[in-house]
Design an enzyme around this catalytic site. Structure first.
Site, PDB file in Angstrom:
ATOM      1  N   LYS A  90      19.607 -42.614   4.014  1.00  0.00           N
ATOM      2  CA  LYS A  90      20.193 -42.867   5.339  1.00  0.00           C
ATOM      3  C   LYS A  90      19.530 -44.051   6.040  1.00  0.00           C
ATOM      4  CE  LYS A  90      22.360 -38.444   5.969  1.00  0.00           C
ATOM      5  NZ  LYS A  90      22.018 -37.706   4.717  1.00  0.00           N
TER       6      LYS A  90
HETATM    7  C1  LIG Z   1      22.920 -37.121   3.845  1.00  0.00           C
HETATM    8  C2  LIG Z   1      22.436 -36.864   2.472  1.00  0.00           C
HETATM    9  C3  LIG Z   1      23.342 -36.687   1.387  1.00  0.00           C
HETATM   10  C4  LIG Z   1      24.846 -36.644   1.569  1.00  0.00           C
HETATM   11  O1  LIG Z   1      25.370 -37.893   1.895  1.00  0.00           O
HETATM   12  P1  LIG Z   1      26.877 -38.022   2.456  1.00  0.00           P
HETATM   13  O2  LIG Z   1      27.029 -39.429   2.843  1.00  0.00           O
HETATM   14  O3  LIG Z   1      26.917 -37.076   3.660  1.00  0.00           O
HETATM   15  O4  LIG Z   1      27.803 -37.565   1.402  1.00  0.00           O
HETATM   16  C5  LIG Z   1      22.811 -36.538   0.115  1.00  0.00           C
HETATM   17  N1  LIG Z   1      21.477 -36.518  -0.096  1.00  0.00           N
HETATM   18  C6  LIG Z   1      20.588 -36.669   0.909  1.00  0.00           C
HETATM   19  C7  LIG Z   1      19.133 -36.636   0.600  1.00  0.00           C
HETATM   20  C8  LIG Z   1      21.029 -36.855   2.226  1.00  0.00           C
HETATM   21  O5  LIG Z   1      20.135 -37.003   3.219  1.00  0.00           O
END
Ligand SMILES: *Cc1c(COP(=O)(O)O)cnc(C)c1O
Length: 455
Positions: free
Chosen positions: A110
């Site tokens: 993120k």
């Molecule tokens: C947010 C997250 C996901 C999922 O990602 P999306 O974009 O919501 O599909 C997967 N793995 C981790 C570690 C995350 O923080």
């Protein structure tokens, strides 16, 4: 570039508007009105670094008056990742690789989007001479990434709600040890869904939202998606643009949709594997054509414990030939009945690129264990879901699994599976002892409103 709503009943808006927007007023999500394409000849001629690639992708969706800011912030934020390659690729076995997306400040993918979105939002607010209050609910990773990205911004305040006692110590401390005065943490006496529902209620109170200039940074923001498309490009170039399959641990369908965006930009992508945990709404939808809400199960990969995947609406829009009226009908049906059916032609379009796989808890654990034993490598449970799902690809296909978090973010799950405790990287250790700051509030909208209004 203009952006249109997937539901077709809101006016088109600019890049700068989309930078500061949540959902469109008609309830839809913003999409670029047409797909730009990358000029690969020019790209590879310039020997770009990761930041150049990210800026290039985002600029394809931006107006010219934003180009300089995008270039500048991109160079600045990706230089602070703890690996000079930013998104390094690790070979696991013949035809199988990991794309490490955990070298940002909070150890999860993120950071790629939020680190870039934050200074761009701050600059957009400065250009408009206004401020915003970002309110976000988190089950862990989003909150930490938002705090790291927004701390100290001149024109943005941040309030993060987390469910009290329901996130890991590391996740909580990444947020609550922030010292910047524009960041406030609130522990809600309730679940993540309670916290999320409080945020929705705040935004639904339009007078309150206006007075406090509420803004969102959730994964439906277009600029987040665009920024994430950059690592698909970087990976493709690293493989000399040979067609690749990506396996993507999926929750809200943001990260894997960024792969779809990459494909529209011209990146040679063979398949996108949508890897889900037991919360398999997407796996069922892509396999059967029925997108139906189920109960949320708590798993070892909590960032994917989601039943309604907001960004899936964007794929429905694309697969239905960008027909907003169809999307509107589908989403109304889903809101009323908790289920919708994808038309056969749209489903065929989806299945021509996406494969879905639902991975069970024991399989996730087995994958973490196998990788630790055979490769002497610890991976986090989300990554393990993605890696398990590579079983859906042919052995000779080149498959890159997105490693979405550092194993040290989920030490309990990793230790349970492997008997080994992942070490927190040196630069994060101070948070283990730094003083924490947060308020505890009941699961009550009036209490939250009073808390926000009081500052
Ligand atoms: C947010 C997250 C996901 C999922 O990602 P999306 O974009 O919501 O599909 C997967 N793995 C981790 C570690 C995350 O923080």
């Amino acid at each position: 570039m203009k952006f249109v709503s997937t539901r077709g009943q809101s006016p088109a808006i600019s890049f700068e508007d989309v930078l500061l927007s949540g959902p469109a007023p008609d309830g839809g999500l913003y999409m670029p009105e047409s797909w730009p394409t990358l000029d690969f000849a020019r790209l590879s001629g310039n020997k770009p670094n990761y930041a150049d690639l990210a800026a290039t992708v985002v600029k394809h969706f931006a107006d010219r008056d934003w180009f300089d800011a995008i270039d500048r912030h991109s160079q600045d934020v990706y230089a602070r990742f703890d690996d000079p390659r930013v998104a390094p690729i690790r070979e696991l076995s013949p035809h199988r690789w990991l794309l490490e997306l955990f070298h940002g400040p909070t150890l999860a993918f993120k950071d790629f989007a939020l680190q870039l979105l934050a200074p761009l939002m701050d600059e957009a607010l400065a250009r408009r001479g206004t401020r915003a209050l970002v309110v976000a609910a988190t089950s862990g990773d989003t909150g930490a990434a938002a705090v790291a990205a927004l701390a100290g911004r001149a024109n943005i305040d941040l309030v993060v709600l987390h469910p009290k006692g329901r996130i890991s110590d590391v996740q909580r401390r990444q947020m609550t040890t922030a010292t910047a005065s524009n960041v406030r943490n609130v522990a809600i006496e309730g679940t993540f869904d309670d916290a999320q529902s409080l945020v929705k209620q705040l935004f639904a109170d339009q007078a309150f939202a206006r007075t406090h200039r509420l803004a969102a940074i959730n994964s439906i923001n277009w600029v987040r998606i665009a920024a994430q498309a950059a690592y698909y490009l970087a990976t493709s170039l690293a493989f000399d643009r040979r067609p690749l399959t990506f396996s993507v641990p999926t929750g809200n369908f943001g990260d894997v949709f960024a792969g779809y965006v990459g494909k529209q930009l011209g990146i040679p992508i063979k398949r996108l594997i949508v890897a889900t945990n037991a919360n398999d709404i997407l796996a069922r939808a892509i396999t059967s054509g029925t997108y139906a809400r189920g109960a949320v199960h708590a798993t070892l990969s909590p960032a994917m414990d989601i039943q309604v995947a907001s960004n899936f609406e964007r794929l429905l829009y694309e697969a239905n030939g960008r027909d907003a009226a169809t999307v509107r009908t589908l989403m109304e049906t889903f809101a009323a009945k908790g289920a919708l059916t994808i038309a056969p032609s749209a489903l065929a379009a989806i299945q021509s690129l996406f494969i879905a796989d639902c991975v069970r808890e024991n399989e996730t654990v087995a994958t973490m264990k196998r990788v630790a034993r055979d490769l002497d490598l610890l991976i986090d449970p989300h990554t393990a879901v993605g890696l398990t799902a590579t079983r859906t690809a042919a052995e000779a296909d080149d498959v890159v699994t997105l490693a979405t978090a550092h194993p040290a973010k989920f030490p309990e799950a990793v230790e349970l599976a492997t008997g080994r405790k992942p070490e927190l990287p040196e630069r994060l250790r101070p948070i283990l002892t730094a003083p924490e700051r947060y308020e505890t509030l009941p699961n009550d909208i009036q209490a939250l409103k009073a808390h926000i209004a009081h500052q």
